[in-house]
Design a protein around this motif. Sequence first.
Motif, PDB file in Angstrom:
ATOM      1  N   ASP A   1      54.345  89.148 -10.149  1.00  0.00           N
ATOM      2  CA  ASP A   1      53.784  87.966  -9.506  1.00  0.00           C
ATOM      3  C   ASP A   1      54.383  86.689 -10.093  1.00  0.00           C
ATOM      4  OD1 ASP A   1      51.819  87.098  -7.464  1.00  0.00           O
ATOM      5  OD2 ASP A   1      50.947  86.021  -9.158  1.00  0.00           O
ATOM      6  N   ARG A   2      54.634  86.691 -11.410  1.00  0.00           N
ATOM      7  CA  ARG A   2      55.297  85.530 -12.027  1.00  0.00           C
ATOM      8  C   ARG A   2      56.701  85.360 -11.447  1.00  0.00           C
ATOM      9  NH1 ARG A   2      52.855  87.407 -16.829  1.00  0.00           N
ATOM     10  NH2 ARG A   2      54.796  88.413 -17.470  1.00  0.00           N
TER      11      ARG A   2
ATOM     12  N   ASN B   1      55.070  96.233 -13.345  1.00  0.00           N
ATOM     13  CA  ASN B   1      53.998  95.392 -13.874  1.00  0.00           C
ATOM     14  C   ASN B   1      53.645  94.304 -12.860  1.00  0.00           C
ATOM     15  OD1 ASN B   1      52.966  92.919 -15.330  1.00  0.00           O
ATOM     16  ND2 ASN B   1      52.882  94.393 -17.003  1.00  0.00           N
ATOM     17  N   GLU B   2      52.412  94.340 -12.352  1.00  0.00           N
ATOM     18  CA  GLU B   2      52.029  93.424 -11.274  1.00  0.00           C
ATOM     19  C   GLU B   2      51.994  91.967 -11.731  1.00  0.00           C
ATOM     20  OE1 GLU B   2      48.907  94.291  -8.672  1.00  0.00           O
ATOM     21  OE2 GLU B   2      49.578  96.330  -8.247  1.00  0.00           O
ATOM     22  N   ALA B   3      51.507  91.709 -12.943  1.00  0.00           N
ATOM     23  CA  ALA B   3      51.444  90.330 -13.438  1.00  0.00           C
ATOM     24  C   ALA B   3      52.851  89.752 -13.587  1.00  0.00           C
ATOM     25  CB  ALA B   3      50.690  90.277 -14.765  1.00  0.00           C
TER      26      ALA B   3
ATOM     27  N   GLU C   1      55.954  78.165 -14.161  1.00  0.00           N
ATOM     28  CA  GLU C   1      55.115  78.206 -12.964  1.00  0.00           C
ATOM     29  C   GLU C   1      55.011  76.823 -12.327  1.00  0.00           C
ATOM     30  OE1 GLU C   1      50.698  79.906 -12.136  1.00  0.00           O
ATOM     31  OE2 GLU C   1      51.982  81.081 -13.476  1.00  0.00           O
TER      32      GLU C   1
ATOM     33  N   GLU D   1      55.591  80.010 -19.966  1.00  0.00           N
ATOM     34  CA  GLU D   1      55.211  80.593 -18.684  1.00  0.00           C
ATOM     35  C   GLU D   1      54.551  79.550 -17.788  1.00  0.00           C
ATOM     36  OE1 GLU D   1      52.787  83.952 -19.568  1.00  0.00           O
ATOM     37  OE2 GLU D   1      54.473  85.185 -20.229  1.00  0.00           O
TER      38      GLU D   1
END
Length: 202
Positions: free
Chosen positions: A175-176, A170-172, A10, A6
């Motif tokens: 956002d990813r 799922n917000e996380a 990013e 991850e």
Amino acid sequence: RRKRLEDHREESALEHRNLVNEMLNIVDVPAANFGDAAFMSVLGRALRAILQRVREEFDTLDAGYLEASLLVFQPNDQITVLQRAVRNRAVGATTDRQKTMAHFVALAGLDWRQVPDLKREHPFSSEGISDPNCPYRSILLIPIIYADPARNEAVGVVTIDSARPYEFWNEAATDRLYKQVMPFVRLIAILLQSHPEKIRCA
């Protein structure tokens, strides 16, 4: 191992976004030409790249319906579906932008906004711009910010539509995904640079 992957994704997304931004300093990007097949093809490829990131991040390789669309704001207070990744649905459809969630997400200055399930939550019209019987349940909206950093305005919105409800719940995770697709959204912003005859900021 998952955390390292991850972090790597990013960092890669950030590097790609910075690369696109630096292009502005050395490349003379021509004015937007919606009648040019090559220009429109590049927009379509950018949307398909976004769709590929969605499929990889959300494991939707076998999704029944998944689409990325480019909606642009126009001088006559309209919003138009300019291009799609897959083009299972029509392009060129236009409506009053003040009737759309895309317009208000752009005005709000949000990085992104999701609607987990249109059958349960539809803040604005639950109909699609090009099709009153929209085939999707979950939608993610990402404003396209003007390519000039001195102007923090949106010229349009990329929408990602899925037939699966709660795809973008799922917000996380969402956002990813946003960080992964930002280089391509930024590229679209550069291609849609100032063209007052065709594009007007929200």
